[in-house]
Design a protein around this motif. Structure first.
Motif, PDB file in Angstrom:
ATOM      1  N   GLU A  57      53.216   9.982  46.968  1.00 30.44           N
ATOM      2  CA  GLU A  57      52.907  10.920  48.058  1.00 30.44           C
ATOM      3  C   GLU A  57      51.394  11.128  48.171  1.00 30.44           C
ATOM      4  O   GLU A  57      50.848  11.170  49.267  1.00 30.44           O
ATOM      5  CB  GLU A  57      53.618  12.255  47.833  1.00 30.44           C
ATOM      6  CG  GLU A  57      53.316  13.305  48.880  1.00 30.44           C
ATOM      7  CD  GLU A  57      53.741  12.911  50.288  1.00 30.44           C
ATOM      8  OE1 GLU A  57      53.224  13.519  51.240  1.00 30.44           O
ATOM      9  OE2 GLU A  57      54.578  12.000  50.459  1.00 30.44           O
ATOM     10  N   ILE A  58      50.723  11.237  47.048  1.00 27.58           N
ATOM     11  CA  ILE A  58      49.263  11.356  47.066  1.00 27.58           C
ATOM     12  C   ILE A  58      48.661  10.109  47.699  1.00 27.58           C
ATOM     13  O   ILE A  58      47.741  10.190  48.518  1.00 27.58           O
ATOM     14  CB  ILE A  58      48.712  11.580  45.649  1.00 27.58           C
ATOM     15  CG1 ILE A  58      49.128  12.957  45.139  1.00 27.58           C
ATOM     16  CG2 ILE A  58      47.185  11.434  45.616  1.00 27.58           C
ATOM     17  CD1 ILE A  58      48.876  13.180  43.659  1.00 27.58           C
ATOM     18  N   ALA A  64      46.418   7.987  54.797  1.00 23.33           N
ATOM     19  CA  ALA A  64      46.447   8.543  56.151  1.00 23.33           C
ATOM     20  C   ALA A  64      45.150   9.266  56.512  1.00 23.33           C
ATOM     21  O   ALA A  64      44.921   9.576  57.676  1.00 23.33           O
ATOM     22  CB  ALA A  64      47.623   9.513  56.285  1.00 23.33           C
ATOM     23  N   ALA A  65      44.299   9.526  55.515  1.00 18.42           N
ATOM     24  CA  ALA A  65      43.040  10.237  55.772  1.00 18.42           C
ATOM     25  C   ALA A  65      42.113   9.359  56.611  1.00 18.42           C
ATOM     26  O   ALA A  65      42.088   8.141  56.457  1.00 18.42           O
ATOM     27  CB  ALA A  65      42.370  10.615  54.458  1.00 18.42           C
TER      28      ALA A  65
END
Length: 86
Positions: A57-58, A64-65
């Protein structure tokens, strides 16, 4: 305005000041900014599957950043005439 930072736990909706600041007079004007944890601390250790899911998840969040600096890593580091990082 003076700024202090400390961590504490709410007790019956009350935030107690650390002893160092308890001598502040009553009715002193203050601005309160409250930062609360996104979720309660994990009380039981995560098993391997849960840890893997958290790590993935991280990774998804990082991927996505937005890219803030389009330069390559070599351009960011920079090298001198001998090929050593500057």
């Amino acid at each position: 305005m003076q700024s202090i930072e400390f961590e504490t736990r709410l007790q019956d909706g009350v935030i107690h000041l650390p002893a160092l600041y308890r001598n502040w007079r009553d009715n002193r004007p203050v601005k309160v900014i409250l930062l609360a944890a996104d979720h309660e601390s994990q009380t039981t250790p995560l098993d391997a599957t849960q840890r893997l899911c958290a790590i993935l998840e991280i990774g998804r969040l990082c991927a996505a950043a937005p890219e803030l600096d389009p330069r390559s890593t070599d351009e960011i580091i920079g090298y001198d005439a001998n090929g050593l990082p500057t």
